[in-house]
Design a protein around this motif. Structure first.
Motif, PDB file in Angstrom:
ATOM      1  N   UNK A 122      27.420  33.917  36.222  1.00  0.00           N
ATOM      2  CA  UNK A 122      28.647  34.712  36.144  1.00  0.00           C
ATOM      3  C   UNK A 122      29.254  34.473  34.772  1.00  0.00           C
ATOM      4  N   UNK A 123      29.577  35.565  34.099  1.00  0.00           N
ATOM      5  CA  UNK A 123      30.184  35.459  32.774  1.00  0.00           C
ATOM      6  C   UNK A 123      31.432  36.324  32.725  1.00  0.00           C
ATOM      7  N   UNK A 124      32.529  35.729  32.285  1.00  0.00           N
ATOM      8  CA  UNK A 124      33.774  36.482  32.096  1.00  0.00           C
ATOM      9  C   UNK A 124      33.626  37.247  30.785  1.00  0.00           C
ATOM     10  N   UNK A 125      33.796  38.575  30.827  1.00  0.00           N
ATOM     11  CA  UNK A 125      33.549  39.394  29.635  1.00  0.00           C
ATOM     12  C   UNK A 125      34.816  39.944  28.996  1.00  0.00           C
ATOM     13  N   UNK A 126      35.972  39.586  29.522  1.00  0.00           N
ATOM     14  CA  UNK A 126      37.235  40.010  28.932  1.00  0.00           C
ATOM     15  C   UNK A 126      38.002  38.772  28.489  1.00  0.00           C
ATOM     16  N   UNK A 127      38.781  38.884  27.397  1.00  0.00           N
ATOM     17  CA  UNK A 127      39.550  37.736  26.915  1.00  0.00           C
ATOM     18  C   UNK A 127      40.791  37.491  27.770  1.00  0.00           C
ATOM     19  N   UNK A 128      41.388  36.317  27.579  1.00  0.00           N
ATOM     20  CA  UNK A 128      42.656  36.009  28.228  1.00  0.00           C
ATOM     21  C   UNK A 128      42.489  35.410  29.601  1.00  0.00           C
ATOM     22  N   UNK A 129      43.624  35.164  30.253  1.00  0.00           N
ATOM     23  CA  UNK A 129      43.597  34.557  31.586  1.00  0.00           C
ATOM     24  C   UNK A 129      43.062  35.548  32.632  1.00  0.00           C
ATOM     25  N   UNK A 130      42.634  35.006  33.751  1.00  0.00           N
ATOM     26  CA  UNK A 130      42.149  35.835  34.855  1.00  0.00           C
ATOM     27  C   UNK A 130      43.333  36.603  35.446  1.00  0.00           C
ATOM     28  N   UNK A 131      43.144  37.894  35.659  1.00  0.00           N
ATOM     29  CA  UNK A 131      44.188  38.742  36.233  1.00  0.00           C
ATOM     30  C   UNK A 131      43.634  40.134  36.451  1.00  0.00           C
ATOM     31  N   UNK A 132      44.500  41.050  36.858  1.00  0.00           N
ATOM     32  CA  UNK A 132      44.075  42.444  37.041  1.00  0.00           C
ATOM     33  C   UNK A 132      43.473  42.936  35.731  1.00  0.00           C
ATOM     34  N   UNK A 133      42.287  43.538  35.816  1.00  0.00           N
ATOM     35  CA  UNK A 133      41.589  44.027  34.642  1.00  0.00           C
ATOM     36  C   UNK A 133      40.494  43.093  34.140  1.00  0.00           C
TER      37      UNK A 133
END
Length: 148
Positions: free
Chosen positions: A38-49
């Protein structure tokens, strides 16, 4: 044609802890043996989007898909949309405090694509078993982490 998968499980850990652990998809390989990466592909904290790129196995096949967080209401509700070649899955997890921990409930709508539409009842039955297995494993993982 679509199918719905619902269920719930009681987890002997505080609601914030359960929510935070589940919200970070990078934790799922610790309790879901089918999850390869699993890779997070958006910057910033976890949230909507927030977008995740996920690789999982099904039998001998490896599947990649995108998971999007559509709702993030800590520590009560976590909504998502999963886009796969064969289906789209939308829904949410809800987290309710209980005397001895957290009641986590799920509600998913499976929308198969193409020829998979013909197998919607089978897809739903497999989905129900998989969800129960995944969340039972999460429960065991979180409750074991708290034992001395």
């Amino acid at each position: 044609m679509s199918a719905t998968v619902n269920g719930s499980i009681s987890i002997g850990r505080p609601v914030e802890e359960v929510f935070d652990f589940v919200a970070d998809q990078r934790n799922e390989p610790t309790y879901n043996p089918r999850m390869r990466s699993v890779e997070k592909t958006t910057p910033g904290p976890i949230g909507a989007g927030t977008l995740w790129q996920v690789e999982t196995t099904s039998g001998r096949r490896t599947m990649s898909f995108e998971l999007e967080v559509t709702e993030y209401a800590r520590p009560r509700r976590l909504g998502s949309r999963t886009r796969m070649a064969t289906a789209e899955i939308t829904g949410a997890l809800t987290f309710t405090p209980e005397t001895n921990g957290t009641r986590m409930s799920w509600h998913w709508e499976f929308k198969p694509k193409g020829l998979m539409k013909l197998a919607t009842p089978l897809f739903a039955a497999v989905g129900r078993r998989q969800e129960r297995r995944i969340w039972s494993s999460l429960k065991a993982h979180l409750e074991a982490a708290n034992k001395p």
